[in-house]
Enzyme design. Structure first.
Site, PDB file in Angstrom:
ATOM      1  N   THR A  97      73.411  38.667  17.173  1.00 27.42           N
ATOM      2  CA  THR A  97      74.439  37.725  17.619  1.00 27.42           C
ATOM      3  C   THR A  97      73.819  36.471  18.221  1.00 27.42           C
ATOM      4  OG1 THR A  97      76.041  39.494  18.010  1.00 27.42           O
ATOM      5  CG2 THR A  97      76.398  37.423  19.190  1.00 27.42           C
ATOM      6  N   SER A 132      81.293  36.949  10.926  1.00 23.86           N
ATOM      7  CA  SER A 132      80.806  37.695  12.082  1.00 23.86           C
ATOM      8  C   SER A 132      79.292  37.761  11.968  1.00 23.86           C
ATOM      9  CB  SER A 132      81.391  39.116  12.093  1.00 23.86           C
ATOM     10  OG  SER A 132      80.687  39.953  12.986  1.00 23.86           O
ATOM     11  N   THR A 133      78.620  37.925  13.088  1.00 21.42           N
ATOM     12  CA  THR A 133      77.182  38.213  13.021  1.00 21.42           C
ATOM     13  C   THR A 133      76.931  39.408  12.118  1.00 21.42           C
ATOM     14  OG1 THR A 133      76.764  37.346  15.230  1.00 21.42           O
ATOM     15  CG2 THR A 133      75.176  38.939  14.380  1.00 21.42           C
ATOM     16  N   ASN A 134      77.880  40.347  12.123  1.00 17.38           N
ATOM     17  CA  ASN A 134      77.663  41.621  11.440  1.00 17.38           C
ATOM     18  C   ASN A 134      77.681  41.522   9.927  1.00 17.38           C
ATOM     19  OD1 ASN A 134      77.723  42.414  14.070  1.00 17.38           O
ATOM     20  ND2 ASN A 134      79.717  43.456  13.952  1.00 17.38           N
ATOM     21  N   THR A 179      34.943  64.818  -5.917  1.00 14.08           N
ATOM     22  CA  THR A 179      36.133  65.429  -5.347  1.00 14.08           C
ATOM     23  C   THR A 179      35.760  66.002  -3.990  1.00 14.08           C
ATOM     24  OG1 THR A 179      35.674  67.517  -6.494  1.00 14.08           O
ATOM     25  CG2 THR A 179      37.137  65.969  -7.600  1.00 14.08           C
ATOM     26  N   SER A 310      26.641  41.033  11.340  1.00 10.40           N
ATOM     27  CA  SER A 310      26.209  41.481  12.655  1.00 10.40           C
ATOM     28  C   SER A 310      25.691  40.308  13.468  1.00 10.40           C
ATOM     29  CB  SER A 310      25.111  42.540  12.527  1.00 10.40           C
ATOM     30  OG  SER A 310      24.574  42.877  13.786  1.00 10.40           O
ATOM     31  N   SER A 311      25.922  40.390  14.768  1.00 10.92           N
ATOM     32  CA  SER A 311      25.396  39.372  15.669  1.00 10.92           C
ATOM     33  C   SER A 311      23.996  39.728  16.160  1.00 10.92           C
ATOM     34  CB  SER A 311      26.328  39.218  16.876  1.00 10.92           C
ATOM     35  OG  SER A 311      26.408  40.441  17.591  1.00 10.92           O
ATOM     36  N   LYS A 316      22.504  41.737   7.771  1.00  6.86           N
ATOM     37  CA  LYS A 316      23.504  42.784   7.519  1.00  6.86           C
ATOM     38  C   LYS A 316      24.801  42.154   7.001  1.00  6.86           C
ATOM     39  CE  LYS A 316      25.434  46.944   9.671  1.00  6.86           C
ATOM     40  NZ  LYS A 316      26.808  46.833   9.198  1.00  6.86           N
TER      41      LYS A 316
END
Length: 465
Positions: A97, A132-134, A179, A310-311, A316
């Site tokens: 609404t 209506s909002t509905n 598997t 990687s830091s 990497k």
């Protein structure tokens, strides 16, 4: 400042804002962050208001000059002249609404600029007439989802086609099947990639099927589906008018009361998006495993290097695109859980929780569309297969002895597998050593066609001693 009044009381609003008291109350009640409701929902509510004004004018329940002013206001809003006036939070109480009234208030105040009358445009009596909002809010939400759908379908088709192209490229590249993460019979990367192509083609069919119910709307039902305060002409023509301005093919529900209170179409469509997320997640997990390494993993696939991983560890590189897909999938699956709970929680003649449903549904569609596009561009297009690694894994695995079982029996084949595992010898080496078959027969038995279960020209026989 100006003073406005509603059934709760009076409230002061800045003169420069075009929304009114209902919107102001919603901001005070629901605002917890900067996330407002989707602009696409707002756009479709504006289209509905425009179509309603036209239809009410034709029904002779709205004066022509007022209908024209509403249409002009809607056109200006659709040109993004007033985007900053739609401020209601995405998650809100009241079944939407607050959003509907935000749109009604802004349209009314903009329309007053075009209306040369002493009596001002009223957001409820004029802009929201016969609505209506509905019925307007869920209809706008379905329209938004339908408008996002073509882009998602296009990317999903592109994904399936891209995997099919990779399948043709690597049709003859052997790989060891697995598997439960243990060695299984060989296959090819072409066959594996065709699986993804088929999987996402099914997702496209599933999403198409689930989207069909989104075209059915409850416009004309007003408050609970009975159509109170809407003229018969309006009820019969409003959906056609919306289709004309929105370029959609909506149909009016045959049972407006049912369509007003139940949100199964949202839940069904969200379920199809969730299955797509599950399938994307499985694909991403496969790619992360197959590309693991480059020394201590499977390293059968090579994903394009897109950024440093990687830091602290120089050089990497991580599978960032599959990880990106994983996280989008987690989010979409979470959204589906929210939508499921919200759809289930509706009570009697209305579901109050449509705001969070549509917020998460549209978010899921946007996330999936963008993630698939990025994955194709930044990963799948440049994905390559290490043919040699795959072939070596097949040759080294004792499990390829499975093709011998029809010839020498399960028990003797099992003994060969155990010996190969214990000694580190290959099945080929053991067969040559034990003289169970002639060398030419061994070559045929362990040839790719045999290992892949493809028909051979003649049967192999055990060597007679």
């Amino acid at each position: 400042m100006r003073i406005e009044e509603d059934c709760i009381g009076k409230l002061a609003l800045p003169d420069e804002v075009l929304y009114g008291i209902h919107t102001k109350r919603a901001l005070g009640n629901f605002k917890i962050d900067s996330e407002a409701i989707s602009p696409l929902v707002i756009r479709n509510l504006v289209l509905i208001k425009r179509a309603a004004a036209q239809t009410n004018c034709e029904a002779q329940t709205l004066p022509a000059e007022r209908a024209l002013a509403i249409e002009q206001a809607c056109d200006a809003i659709l040109l993004h002249h007033y985007d900053d006036q739609f401020v209601v939070p995405a998650i809100q109480g009241g079944a939407g609404t607050s959003t509907n009234m935000n749109v009604n208030e802004v349209i009314a105040n903009v329309a007053n600029q075009y209306l040369a009358l002493h009596e001002r445009m009223h957001p409820n009596d004029d802009v929201n007439q016969a609505q209506s909002t509905n019925d307007t809010f869920p209809t706008a939400c379905k329209m938004a989802a339908l408008q996002l759908l073509p882009a998602l379908k296009q990317q999903l088709k592109h994904l399936s086609d891209s995997w099919l192209r990779k399948a043709f490229e690597y049709d003859d590249a052997l790989k060891l099947g697995r598997t439960q993460l243990q060695d299984a019979m060989p296959t090819t990367f072409g066959q594996s990639f065709r699986v993804y192509a088929s999987l996402f083609k099914r997702d496209l069919v599933r999403i198409n099927r689930a989207s069909q119910n989104l075209t059915t709307v409850n416009m004309g039902g007003t408050a609970i589906g009975t159509g109170v305060n809407a003229s018969q002409y309006y009820q019969q023509h409003i959906v056609t008018a919306i289709n004309r301005v929105a370029h959609l093919n909506l149909t009016q529900a045959t049972n407006l009361i049912d369509a007003t209170q139940n949100c199964d179409s949202f839940a069904e469509f969200s379920g199809a998006l969730k299955v797509l997320a599950v399938d994307l997640n499985k694909m991403a997990n496969d790619l992360r495993l197959l590309s693991s390494g480059p020394r201590a993993g499977l390293s059968e696939l090579k994903l394009p290097a897109r950024q440093a991983g990687s830091s602290i560890m120089p050089g990497k590189v991580n599978p960032v695109l599959p990880e990106f897909i994983n996280q989008v999938a987690f989010e979409v699956i979470g959204h589906d859980t929210t939508i499921t709970l919200a759809a289930e929680a509706g009570q009697l003649e209305l579901n109050a929780f449509e705001p969070v449903m549509i917020r998460d549904l549209l978010s899921s569609m946007t996330l999936l569309t963008g993630a698939i596009q990025r994955f194709i561009q930044n990963c799948l297009t440049d994905l390559t297969v290490d043919r040699e690694t795959g072939a070596q894994a097949v040759e080294a695995s004792p499990v390829i002895a499975t093709v011998l079982s029809p010839l020498i029996g399960y028990q003797q084949t099992t003994a060969l597998v155990h010996e190969a595992t214990d000694t580190g010898q290959t099945i080929r080496e053991l067969l040559l050593q034990k003289h169970l078959f002639r060398p030419a027969q061994i070559e045929q038995l362990l040839a790719p066609a045999s290992l892949l279960g493809r028909p051979s020209s003649h049967k192999n026989q055990v060597v007679n001693h």
